[in-house]
Design a protein around this motif. Structure first.
Motif, PDB file in Angstrom:
ATOM      1  N   LEU A 154     -37.434  23.629  -2.183  1.00  0.00           N
ATOM      2  CA  LEU A 154     -38.553  23.494  -1.252  1.00  0.00           C
ATOM      3  C   LEU A 154     -38.120  22.880   0.077  1.00  0.00           C
ATOM      4  CD1 LEU A 154     -41.398  22.462  -3.704  1.00  0.00           C
ATOM      5  CD2 LEU A 154     -40.854  24.720  -2.775  1.00  0.00           C
ATOM      6  N   GLU A 155     -37.093  22.074   0.030  1.00  0.00           N
ATOM      7  CA  GLU A 155     -36.535  21.526   1.266  1.00  0.00           C
ATOM      8  C   GLU A 155     -35.913  22.658   2.093  1.00  0.00           C
ATOM      9  OE1 GLU A 155     -34.337  17.331   2.270  1.00  0.00           O
ATOM     10  OE2 GLU A 155     -33.731  18.401   0.476  1.00  0.00           O
ATOM     11  N   ARG A 156     -35.222  23.570   1.429  1.00  0.00           N
ATOM     12  CA  ARG A 156     -34.629  24.720   2.129  1.00  0.00           C
ATOM     13  C   ARG A 156     -35.706  25.642   2.703  1.00  0.00           C
ATOM     14  NH1 ARG A 156     -31.053  24.427  -2.264  1.00  0.00           N
ATOM     15  NH2 ARG A 156     -32.057  26.171  -3.301  1.00  0.00           N
ATOM     16  N   LYS A 157     -36.882  25.664   2.075  1.00  0.00           N
ATOM     17  CA  LYS A 157     -38.003  26.462   2.581  1.00  0.00           C
ATOM     18  C   LYS A 157     -38.782  25.712   3.657  1.00  0.00           C
ATOM     19  CE  LYS A 157     -40.243  29.249  -0.253  1.00  0.00           C
ATOM     20  NZ  LYS A 157     -41.058  29.713  -1.398  1.00  0.00           N
ATOM     21  N   ASN A 158     -38.293  24.514   3.995  1.00  0.00           N
ATOM     22  CA  ASN A 158     -38.891  23.708   5.057  1.00  0.00           C
ATOM     23  C   ASN A 158     -40.287  23.187   4.691  1.00  0.00           C
ATOM     24  OD1 ASN A 158     -38.229  22.517   7.474  1.00  0.00           O
ATOM     25  ND2 ASN A 158     -39.321  24.041   8.691  1.00  0.00           N
ATOM     26  N   LEU A 159     -40.518  22.946   3.396  1.00  0.00           N
ATOM     27  CA  LEU A 159     -41.802  22.414   2.949  1.00  0.00           C
ATOM     28  C   LEU A 159     -41.744  20.912   2.683  1.00  0.00           C
ATOM     29  CD1 LEU A 159     -42.897  25.207   0.460  1.00  0.00           C
ATOM     30  CD2 LEU A 159     -43.715  24.810   2.779  1.00  0.00           C
ATOM     31  N   LEU A 160     -40.560  20.409   2.425  1.00  0.00           N
ATOM     32  CA  LEU A 160     -40.381  18.987   2.128  1.00  0.00           C
ATOM     33  C   LEU A 160     -39.312  18.402   3.038  1.00  0.00           C
ATOM     34  CD1 LEU A 160     -40.259  19.085  -1.788  1.00  0.00           C
ATOM     35  CD2 LEU A 160     -42.211  18.544  -0.334  1.00  0.00           C
ATOM     36  N   VAL A 215     -44.118  15.668   1.911  1.00  0.00           N
ATOM     37  CA  VAL A 215     -44.565  17.017   2.235  1.00  0.00           C
ATOM     38  C   VAL A 215     -44.536  17.121   3.743  1.00  0.00           C
ATOM     39  CG1 VAL A 215     -46.479  18.648   2.124  1.00  0.00           C
ATOM     40  CG2 VAL A 215     -46.025  17.122   0.182  1.00  0.00           C
ATOM     41  N   LYS A 216     -43.888  18.137   4.230  1.00  0.00           N
ATOM     42  CA  LYS A 216     -43.743  18.312   5.665  1.00  0.00           C
ATOM     43  C   LYS A 216     -45.060  18.787   6.268  1.00  0.00           C
ATOM     44  CE  LYS A 216     -40.347  19.918   8.877  1.00  0.00           C
ATOM     45  NZ  LYS A 216     -39.070  20.559   9.034  1.00  0.00           N
ATOM     46  N   ALA A 217     -45.381  18.265   7.449  1.00  0.00           N
ATOM     47  CA  ALA A 217     -46.586  18.688   8.153  1.00  0.00           C
ATOM     48  C   ALA A 217     -46.475  20.173   8.477  1.00  0.00           C
ATOM     49  CB  ALA A 217     -46.766  17.875   9.427  1.00  0.00           C
ATOM     50  N   ARG A 218     -47.577  20.852   8.313  1.00  0.00           N
ATOM     51  CA  ARG A 218     -47.601  22.293   8.587  1.00  0.00           C
ATOM     52  C   ARG A 218     -48.599  22.567   9.699  1.00  0.00           C
ATOM     53  NH1 ARG A 218     -45.485  25.684   5.098  1.00  0.00           N
ATOM     54  NH2 ARG A 218     -47.108  27.217   5.341  1.00  0.00           N
ATOM     55  N   ILE A 248     -48.729  22.064  -2.907  1.00  0.00           N
ATOM     56  CA  ILE A 248     -48.643  21.734  -1.483  1.00  0.00           C
ATOM     57  C   ILE A 248     -49.651  22.574  -0.709  1.00  0.00           C
ATOM     58  CG2 ILE A 248     -47.182  21.931   0.578  1.00  0.00           C
ATOM     59  CD1 ILE A 248     -44.807  21.136  -1.338  1.00  0.00           C
ATOM     60  N   PHE A 249     -49.675  23.885  -0.977  1.00  0.00           N
ATOM     61  CA  PHE A 249     -50.562  24.772  -0.221  1.00  0.00           C
ATOM     62  C   PHE A 249     -52.034  24.551  -0.533  1.00  0.00           C
ATOM     63  CE2 PHE A 249     -46.722  27.584   0.320  1.00  0.00           C
ATOM     64  CZ  PHE A 249     -46.600  27.327   1.665  1.00  0.00           C
ATOM     65  N   THR A 250     -52.351  24.080  -1.724  1.00  0.00           N
ATOM     66  CA  THR A 250     -53.756  23.813  -2.063  1.00  0.00           C
ATOM     67  C   THR A 250     -54.195  22.427  -1.606  1.00  0.00           C
ATOM     68  OG1 THR A 250     -53.217  22.978  -4.267  1.00  0.00           O
ATOM     69  CG2 THR A 250     -53.716  25.346  -4.074  1.00  0.00           C
ATOM     70  N   GLY A 251     -53.255  21.613  -1.134  1.00  0.00           N
ATOM     71  CA  GLY A 251     -53.593  20.288  -0.643  1.00  0.00           C
ATOM     72  C   GLY A 251     -53.547  19.198  -1.701  1.00  0.00           C
ATOM     73  N   GLU A 252     -53.162  19.548  -2.917  1.00  0.00           N
ATOM     74  CA  GLU A 252     -53.029  18.523  -3.951  1.00  0.00           C
ATOM     75  C   GLU A 252     -51.956  17.506  -3.559  1.00  0.00           C
ATOM     76  OE1 GLU A 252     -52.207  18.164  -8.735  1.00  0.00           O
ATOM     77  OE2 GLU A 252     -52.981  20.051  -7.932  1.00  0.00           O
ATOM     78  N   TYR A 253     -50.921  17.998  -2.879  1.00  0.00           N
ATOM     79  CA  TYR A 253     -49.910  17.136  -2.277  1.00  0.00           C
ATOM     80  C   TYR A 253     -50.043  17.312  -0.766  1.00  0.00           C
ATOM     81  CZ  TYR A 253     -47.730  16.862  -6.910  1.00  0.00           C
ATOM     82  OH  TYR A 253     -47.481  16.663  -8.249  1.00  0.00           O
ATOM     83  N   PRO A 254     -50.809  16.440  -0.098  1.00  0.00           N
ATOM     84  CA  PRO A 254     -51.090  16.607   1.331  1.00  0.00           C
ATOM     85  C   PRO A 254     -49.882  16.365   2.231  1.00  0.00           C
ATOM     86  CG  PRO A 254     -52.618  15.039   0.301  1.00  0.00           C
ATOM     87  CD  PRO A 254     -51.531  15.323  -0.685  1.00  0.00           C
TER      88      PRO A 254
END
Length: 83
Positions: free
Chosen positions: A56-62, A72-75, A21-27
């Motif tokens: 990852l949902e609990r970390k607010n990433l998905l 993937v949640k917009a950051r 997610i952070f590298t953009g492989e999953y935008p």
């Protein structure tokens, strides 16, 4: 592929997904591959993949949306600067 580790399988998968997610492989704002596809990719059961996604949902990433698709949640730029 997760390697040998003392971490639970779901934590290993979550770490890899988070990196992708952070590298953009999953935008942002696009769906993840299906849990079936991820299970085949990582060599774990769908239950392990779902547990990793929950982490990852609990970390607010998905975010789960429409018909159980997982996006993937917009950051914000500020969020990315924390990394």
């Amino acid at each position: 592929m997760p390697g040998k580790s003392n971490l639970p399988c779901s934590a290993q998968v979550a770490d890899i997904l988070e990196r992708k997610i952070f590298t953009g492989e999953y935008p942002s704002n696009l769906p993840l591959p299906s849990t079936r596809c991820l299970a085949a990719q990582f060599g774990f059961s769908q239950r392990v993949i779902l547990s990793a996604i929950d982490r990852l949902e609990r970390k607010n990433l998905l975010v789960r949306q429409e018909r159980r698709r997982i996006f993937v949640k917009a950051r914000s730029v500020r969020d990315n600067a924390k990394e």
